[in-house]
Design an enzyme around this catalytic site. Structure first.
Site, PDB file in Angstrom:
ATOM      1  N   ASP A   1       0.851  -1.193   0.000  1.00 32.60           N
ATOM      2  CA  ASP A   1       0.000   0.000   0.000  1.00 32.60           C
ATOM      3  C   ASP A   1       0.891   1.249   0.000  1.00 32.60           C
ATOM      4  OD1 ASP A   1      -3.202   0.575   0.994  1.00 32.60           O
ATOM      5  OD2 ASP A   1      -1.757   2.233   1.149  1.00 32.60           O
ATOM      6  N   ILE A   2       0.505   2.246  -0.761  1.00 34.44           N
ATOM      7  CA  ILE A   2       1.306   3.467  -0.891  1.00 34.44           C
ATOM      8  C   ILE A   2       1.326   4.275   0.414  1.00 34.44           C
ATOM      9  CG2 ILE A   2      -0.509   5.068  -1.670  1.00 34.44           C
ATOM     10  CD1 ILE A   2       1.426   5.971  -3.882  1.00 34.44           C
TER      11      ILE A   2
ATOM     12  N   ASN B   1     -12.768  -3.006   2.395  1.00 33.73           N
ATOM     13  CA  ASN B   1     -13.774  -1.953   2.526  1.00 33.73           C
ATOM     14  C   ASN B   1     -14.724  -2.002   1.331  1.00 33.73           C
ATOM     15  OD1 ASN B   1     -12.673  -0.819   4.926  1.00 33.73           O
ATOM     16  ND2 ASN B   1     -11.056   0.124   3.692  1.00 33.73           N
TER      17      ASN B   1
ATOM     18  N   GLU C   1     -12.082   3.646  -1.129  1.00 33.51           N
ATOM     19  CA  GLU C   1     -11.606   4.747  -1.982  1.00 33.51           C
ATOM     20  C   GLU C   1     -11.394   4.302  -3.428  1.00 33.51           C
ATOM     21  OE1 GLU C   1      -8.047   6.137  -0.143  1.00 33.51           O
ATOM     22  OE2 GLU C   1      -9.069   6.712   1.705  1.00 33.51           O
ATOM     23  N   VAL C   2     -10.833   3.130  -3.604  1.00 34.39           N
ATOM     24  CA  VAL C   2     -10.516   2.664  -4.961  1.00 34.39           C
ATOM     25  C   VAL C   2     -11.559   1.608  -5.377  1.00 34.39           C
ATOM     26  CG1 VAL C   2      -8.793   1.580  -6.434  1.00 34.39           C
ATOM     27  CG2 VAL C   2      -8.055   3.086  -4.563  1.00 34.39           C
TER      28      VAL C   2
ATOM     29  N   HIS D   1     -10.171  -4.976  -3.379  1.00 34.95           N
ATOM     30  CA  HIS D   1      -8.833  -5.211  -2.840  1.00 34.95           C
ATOM     31  C   HIS D   1      -8.956  -5.684  -1.404  1.00 34.95           C
ATOM     32  CE1 HIS D   1      -9.961  -0.954  -2.539  1.00 34.95           C
ATOM     33  NE2 HIS D   1      -9.315  -0.906  -1.388  1.00 34.95           N
TER      34      HIS D   1
ATOM     35  N   HIS E   1      -6.954  -5.717   2.035  1.00 30.55           N
ATOM     36  CA  HIS E   1      -5.825  -5.174   2.796  1.00 30.55           C
ATOM     37  C   HIS E   1      -5.279  -6.295   3.667  1.00 30.55           C
ATOM     38  CE1 HIS E   1      -6.717  -0.766   2.234  1.00 30.55           C
ATOM     39  NE2 HIS E   1      -7.931  -1.240   2.022  1.00 30.55           N
TER      40      HIS E   1
END
Ligand code: 5GP
Length: 120
Positions: free
Chosen positions: A33-34, A91, A99-100, A104, A106
């Site tokens: 993750d960025i 999420n 958000e994206v 995904h 995590h």
């Protein structure tokens, strides 16, 4: 709502944006993750186009679903996280804080992660 082909993870899957690959197979791609929220914070995404977990489960084949879930476990194992443990989370939508808009998972690890939810 339709899948947004221009979301950042779709661009990564198409090779339009460089990715620091931690793991890749025919079903999944994993990368850091960025903006890490733990000492280990990895994102695992399916190669299948789905905005979130329920859309993935509804539209992907059983093979694609199993392949993706196995990839999540494989990433954790390859990072050596099985003994001390880790947390996986996805999420979904507004209330989930997504958000994206590409599914995904995590994967958090590297310390005792504390309570599951922020108690605000
Ligand atoms: P969400 O809130 O949708 O569950 O999580 C999206 C995650 O994607 C966030 O943790 C965020 O830091 C991460 N992220 C957003 N853009 C990028 C990017 O360009 N590269 C990487 N590696 N992670 C990203």
């Amino acid at each position: 709502m339709a899948y947004d082909e221009n979301n950042i993870f779709a661009k990564m899957l198409r090779g339009e944006i460089p990715v620091k690959k931690i793991y890749e197979d025919e079903y999944a791609l994993a990368f850091p993750d960025i903006n890490p929220q733990a000492p280990v914070h990895v994102l695992v995404i399916p190669k299948f186009k789905a905005r979130n977990f329920p859309e993935f489960v509804q539209n992907a084949t059983n093979e694609q679903i199993a392949g993706f879930m196995k990839a999540v476990a494989t990433v954790a194992a390859q990072l050596g996280l099985q003994e001390d443990g880790y947390r996986i989370l996805s999420n979904i939508g507004k209330n989930g804080g997504q958000e994206v808009p590409h599914l995904h998972i995590h994967l958090f690890a590297g310390k005792v992660l504390g309570p599951m939810l922020c108690k605000k």
